[in-house]
Every structure is written in C-alpha cells, then in structure tokens.
Design an enzyme around this catalytic site. Sequence first.
Site, PDB file in Angstrom:
ATOM      1  N   TYR A   1       0.915  -1.131  -0.104  1.00  0.00           N
ATOM      2  CA  TYR A   1      -0.180   0.085   0.188  1.00  0.00           C
ATOM      3  C   TYR A   1       0.770   1.276   0.032  1.00  0.00           C
ATOM      4  CZ  TYR A   1      -4.007   2.974   0.711  1.00  0.00           C
ATOM      5  OH  TYR A   1      -4.860   4.141   0.786  1.00  0.00           O
TER       6      TYR A   1
ATOM      7  N   PHE B   1      -7.005  20.680 -25.200  1.00  0.00           N
ATOM      8  CA  PHE B   1      -7.495  19.185 -25.417  1.00  0.00           C
ATOM      9  C   PHE B   1      -8.611  18.987 -24.309  1.00  0.00           C
ATOM     10  CE2 PHE B   1      -7.321  14.571 -23.860  1.00  0.00           C
ATOM     11  CZ  PHE B   1      -7.188  14.151 -25.040  1.00  0.00           C
ATOM     12  N   THR B   2      -9.308  18.108 -24.821  1.00  0.00           N
ATOM     13  CA  THR B   2     -10.826  18.098 -23.973  1.00  0.00           C
ATOM     14  C   THR B   2     -10.790  17.920 -22.523  1.00  0.00           C
ATOM     15  OG1 THR B   2     -10.739  15.556 -24.616  1.00  0.00           O
ATOM     16  CG2 THR B   2     -12.060  16.969 -26.004  1.00  0.00           C
TER      17      THR B   2
ATOM     18  N   ASP C   1       2.106  19.421 -21.128  1.00  0.00           N
ATOM     19  CA  ASP C   1       1.334  18.399 -21.431  1.00  0.00           C
ATOM     20  C   ASP C   1       2.232  17.315 -22.080  1.00  0.00           C
ATOM     21  OD1 ASP C   1      -0.263  16.248 -22.167  1.00  0.00           O
ATOM     22  OD2 ASP C   1      -2.083  17.383 -22.345  1.00  0.00           O
TER      23      ASP C   1
ATOM     24  N   LYS D   1      -0.245   6.862 -23.649  1.00  0.00           N
ATOM     25  CA  LYS D   1       0.190   7.383 -24.960  1.00  0.00           C
ATOM     26  C   LYS D   1       1.681   7.077 -25.239  1.00  0.00           C
ATOM     27  CE  LYS D   1      -4.044   9.088 -24.718  1.00  0.00           C
ATOM     28  NZ  LYS D   1      -4.004  10.663 -24.553  1.00  0.00           N
TER      29      LYS D   1
ATOM     30  N   ARG E   1     -13.356  14.257 -34.432  1.00  0.00           N
ATOM     31  CA  ARG E   1     -12.741  15.527 -34.067  1.00  0.00           C
ATOM     32  C   ARG E   1     -13.245  16.761 -34.624  1.00  0.00           C
ATOM     33  NH1 ARG E   1     -12.435  14.343 -29.171  1.00  0.00           N
ATOM     34  NH2 ARG E   1     -10.570  13.410 -28.317  1.00  0.00           N
TER      35      ARG E   1
ATOM     36  N   PHE F   1     -18.949  13.965 -26.903  1.00  0.00           N
ATOM     37  CA  PHE F   1     -18.585  13.025 -27.971  1.00  0.00           C
ATOM     38  C   PHE F   1     -18.682  11.609 -27.614  1.00  0.00           C
ATOM     39  CE2 PHE F   1     -14.434  12.573 -26.674  1.00  0.00           C
ATOM     40  CZ  PHE F   1     -14.165  13.831 -25.651  1.00  0.00           C
TER      41      PHE F   1
END
Length: 461
Positions: A76, A128-129, A219, A262, A386, A453
């Site tokens: 943990y 970015f969303t 990002d 990614k 998009r 979306f």
Amino acid sequence: MEKLEKRAWAEPFKIKVVERLRMTTPEYRERALKEAGYNTFLLRSRDVYIDLLTDSGTNAMSDNQWAGMMLGDEAYAGSENFYHLEEKVRQYYGYKHLVPTHQGRAAEHLISKILIKPGDFVPGNMYFTTTRLHQELAGGTFVDVIVDEAHDPEDTSPFKGNIDLVKLADLIKRVGSDKIAYVTVAATVNMAGGQPISMKNLREIRELTKPHGIKVVLDATRAMENAFFIKRREPGFESHTIAEILLEMCSYSDACTMSGKKDLLVNIGGFLALNDPEVFEEARNLVVVYEGLHTYGGLAGRDLEAMARGIEEAVEEDHLQARIGQVEYVGERLLRIGIPIVVPIGGHAIFLDARRFLPHIKQLEFPAQTLAAELYLESGIRAMERGIVSAGRDVKTGDHVYPKLELVRLTFPRRVYTQAHCDVVTEAVEAVYDRRKDIRGLEMIYEPKYLRFFQTRFERL
Ligand SMILES: *Cc1c(COP(=O)(O)O)cnc(C)c1O
C-alpha cells in the site's frame, strides 16, 4: 521494370503473442452502427476489425514490460515500483517530484485545482478535451493562443503546435499576469492534427512568462513524439538523442501532466511531475483524496513498473521512427490518391479533413461524425470524430462551439498493427471517397452533459 518504392520504416520488434480479430459483413456492421447511434465510441470492440479510435492505452507492451508486471510490489505504501518510476521520471523528464495518477486527466485535475482560482485565465496551444474541462471546473477560462496556421489544415509549416507569442503577450497585458493561472503547453497538439511545437518556441514561452512569474505546465503526454519531430525538423538538433531533446523541452516548464497511456507504451497510468516544493506538497495531499496514496496514485505496483520500463523503450529512436513512420506511410499513400488530410502528417494519427471530403454536408449535420460512421460501415475500421461534436458547447451561451476543423482521426496504436493493416486502411478510405457524393449527414438525438462526444447518439438524415 518499375522500381520498388523505398520503405519509410519497419517494425523494430517481432511478434510473440497474437490476438485474433473478427471479420464482419457490411450487413452486420450496418446493424451494429445503428445500435451504436452512429457514434463509433458506442460500438463494441469485438465488432471492430482495425481499431484506430485512439492510441490511448491501446499500446502493445513488450515482453520486458510484461516481465516487470510480475515484479509488482503491491504494498500500500512505499512500493519499489514507485521508486523505480520516480528515478526514470527524474532521469528522462528532469522534474524533481513525482505524483503518480491513474491517468493523465487525474494529473490535470490536481494541477487545475491547485493553481487555478475562479476568474483566472489559462492560455494554451489549442485545447485538449479533458485538460480544458478540468480548467473550467476549477473556475478558469481557457484561452487559445496557438499560431493561426494550426487552424489551417492545408498549411505545411513544420511546427503548427507553436504558441503565438503575440497572442500570449496580449493576453498577459489585457488581463494582468496575476489573473493567469499558468500556461498549458501541449507537445504535439492533438486537436491541431498531431502537430509539434519547436524547441525555440518553448524557450521563448519561458522567456516571456518568467519575468511575470507565470508558470508553464507541459502536457507531456506525447512529448517524446514531439522530440522526434524536433530532431528531424529543427536546425541544430539533428545529432541530439531523443532523451536529450526531451530533457531540454521539459526544462522550459515548471511541471508536466502525463498520460502514460500514450508515449509510455502502457495500458493504464499517468503522472504529475513538478519542481515547486509547495505545489508538490499540495498535490501529494490531494492525490490521496482523489486517487490513492502518493506512492501509487490509483495504480497497482505492476502498472507503475510497466510505465517505468515503458519510458526507456519509448525514448528509443528506432521505436519512434517506426511509430511515426507507420503514420506517415498511410498518410503519404492517402495524399497520393488525393484524399484531403491535414498536413504535415502528424505524429500519432492521420486526420481526414471532413469539410473537404464531404463538402455537401453542413457543419450541423456533423460531417466528421458522418465520415467516421461511413468508414466503419465500409470496412470495420473504427476512427473518431474531432469536430463540432468533440468541441462541445459554450459554457456561457450553451450554443455549440463551431470549430474551424471538422476532422476524422485515424489514430495508430503503438506496436499493434502491421503494414498490411495499414494498406487495408488506405483502401477503405479510398472506397468511401469514391462514393462520397451519396453520403448523407446525421441528426443528433441524444446528448450528455459532459464530454459529449463519448455518448451522443445520432440518426441518419
Ligand atoms: C490523452 C490525453 C490526455 C488525457 O489523458 P488520459 O490518460 O486519457 O486521462 C491529456 N492530454 C493529451 C494531449 C492527451 O492526448
């Protein structure tokens, strides 16, 4: 005899395990599409032949990463795998502190909550969303300060992800630096078609913001892919390694949010990494509330290990050459047969330009959504809209946001598909293009409140 074309890339791996795919008929797909409300997000994955919906969490892990999964220290607190990941993040990204999170949006949540006060502005190179939504939920207003070229799908500038420094300076002058929470800088801008930002621009953003005491949050989700473009396109970086470029990119920011799903070749995972000890202290407190203890952040030890090992594989130039080369291979073929796509070809995806592909379909009849649906129908290939559906609604007026671009993204999972799959993709897009005049648009019949979306449903007009 005709000369054979040179291959742009070849896979720097061999296949050890396979996953079988299901082939379907057009009648079957017509039914599946209708049931999914013409939204490719609502299709069942078993009904998809080649899944180009996203490159998020769809990576094929290596034998080395799978071996690391067996070394998960599922304590943990204080898991070994956390310390391994922390070491790799310091080594390759250069930030002092690491806060693991279950994925990128959780890191965005934490940093937005800590740095944004209601009424603040958050400039960025296109949105970015999830990033923008977390900024808005924290009371901030996102301001797009990307260069104008980013909005032009036919402009071939090499760094269409750059921030327009004049726009940024004007905003600082207009609202005052204390009203700017931070600047978000995305490396390879997804919404602009996977376009990179230059090192020069990153350096200039730092120089512009520093005297004002404004923080820069990178990002870094696709920063390694961005680094590859810098190596290829920016003078002075030809002989740098990707690792060197990445480290310099990060050095011009104060923190990064990261989706390991990614660049980092894993199926789940993310992190916030940063330098400021006070912001770190706060993030380490908050992560416990929203994610899990600060040494696991909502992940299992094995996930942390796979990500730590993923960093080392992802930063290899052979890997990036094949990954980006695969996207280019498809993109160049599509260009050759006259299919309208966003240029230059981006790092993770081909973006079909639905406005030019289906010029007879009005924006409110959802041309990109329509094109994604037709591509599935044609071939079982799944892509993503998009355009206006992804852009959502204006929080103040409630009206649709009308983006300039209506794109369909064909996103390539890393290390998953072969060149033969790529050829099938090209042929399927061509087949839809040949019958484009007969394609009708869609009507929206259900719309959820957030990130619409994902779940909006449509019917054929
Ligand atoms: C995917 C992505 C995110 C969000 O990450 P998740 O892991 O999906 O939460 C943020 N920024 C960019 C550029 C992304 O591609």
